[in-house]
Design an enzyme around this catalytic site. Sequence first.
Site, short mmCIF file in Angstrom:
data_model
loop_
_atom_site.label_atom_id
_atom_site.label_comp_id
_atom_site.label_asym_id
_atom_site.label_seq_id
_atom_site.Cartn_x
_atom_site.Cartn_y
_atom_site.Cartn_z
N THR A 287 0.87 -1.16 0.00
CA THR A 287 0.00 0.00 0.00
C THR A 287 0.92 1.22 0.00
OG1 THR A 287 -0.10 -0.14 2.40
CG2 THR A 287 -1.97 -1.05 1.19
N LYS B 198 0.83 3.79 4.43
CA LYS B 198 1.23 3.47 5.81
C LYS B 198 2.55 4.21 6.10
CE LYS B 198 -1.38 -0.86 5.98
NZ LYS B 198 -1.74 -1.34 4.65
N ARG C 49 -4.12 6.90 0.00
CA ARG C 49 -4.67 5.54 0.09
C ARG C 49 -4.60 4.90 -1.30
NH1 ARG C 49 -7.01 3.21 4.28
NH2 ARG C 49 -6.10 4.93 5.43
N1 DSN Z 1 -5.82 -2.92 7.52
C1 DSN Z 1 -4.38 -2.90 7.41
C2 DSN Z 1 -3.71 -2.78 8.73
O1 DSN Z 1 -4.24 -2.08 9.57
O2 DSN Z 1 -2.65 -3.36 8.93
C3 DSN Z 1 -3.87 -4.05 6.64
O3 DSN Z 1 -4.63 -4.25 5.50
#
Ligand code: DSN
Length: 423
Positions: free
Chosen positions: A228, A231, A237
């Site tokens: 992704t 993060k 996103r």
């Molecule tokens: N939902 C994500 C997380 O919080 O790690 C992973 O997809």
Amino acid sequence: MHEPALPHLHDQDPEIAGMVEDEARRQYEKLRLIASENYVSPAVLEAAGTVLTNKYSEGYAGKRYYEGQQLVDPIETLAIDRAKALFGVEHANVQPYSGSPANLAVYMAFLEPGDPVMGLSLPMGGHLTHGWSVSATGKWFRPVRYDVRADTGRVDMDQVRDLALKERPKLIWCGGTAIPRTIDFPAFAEIAREAGAVLAADIAHIAGLIAGGAHPSPVGHADVISTTTHKTLRGPRGAMVMSTAEHAKAVDKAVFPGLQGGPHNHTTAAIAVALKEASQPGFATYARQVVANAKVLAAALTDRGYDLVSGGTDNHLILIDLTGKGIGGKPAAQALDRAGIELNYNAVPFDTRKPFDPSGLRVGTAAITTRGLGEEHMPRVAAWMDEVVQAASKQDESAVERVAGQVRELLASYPMPGWTPAP
Ligand code: DSN
């Protein structure tokens, strides 16, 4: 006030505008410790909010199914080139809508329905899309699951090898959502080679650490890498699938037309901006600080008698096992949220409680590091967490409120990208 400002939204739809501003204030006042979240820059927010959302662009640069791609083509190409340069990969696809579609594209590129796939089981820190039973990936493929060791809390590489040689998965996933330790990409690659499997590294959680040189890279070990972008990488996103040149065609065909229609061009532009930001020297400093903060926070929690899965952390993530504290993860997380400390309850390996009310808390330092907190703040964060967990056990709501006030006071000195309080 939101940055960029939202004058038209306030005018056209004050109801939504009001809730967006309230959410921004909530993010400003909370100590955000959800390990998969961050604060993006105003530049990323601006790119994500552009007229690029108006455009359909099915296909790839130079080979689209709609006219009018004079600007979308160079934008997507720039995003791809930046991803290739930042991660040192031969191929990047920046179109996946998010992490789960990116992982599905990996299946589509390499597997047929019913093929065996191996991944870390969900309660041990894996991801739903690595073959967990409720996911399409666990229903449409034959899942083989490896675990962490009960004594170390770390992935059991002997079990990985034994299972891989016995079950001969076509695809092996490494990575996951609650792994506090360094992923041994070379060891996984050796096992995958021996078993004749494709190795997929899901680096969603640690992409920013890899980009900033604070975690080893899977490049040169994994055949395909999914991530992704929102993060530790601190982008919008979205997601990417990266690979060697050998697998480029299969990956691209899987994303489009295999799984998706038109890419979200506004997101692609915002990914390009985030990748540029992540290539600046300051981002390496950020990535190292994320890890340094997590290590100090883990040590401070241990000093306060908290049991951490694997005994600590090598990255941005800490998994706390509350079993010995006599409180479940869910009531603890809810009390912490009321105290301005936002995190998620989480299963711990070999959890005896149910997934919706498990024994653990998952903590991450990516967002608070973006906010400017350093190692010197971490003992205080641990002290607050401890105070609230104890207060929750005794249903002492006044202690919870006291901590919320102290958290707000601390954070008022640390600006939030994307929102400033009215003067
Ligand atoms: N939902 C994500 C997380 O919080 O790690 C992973 O997809």
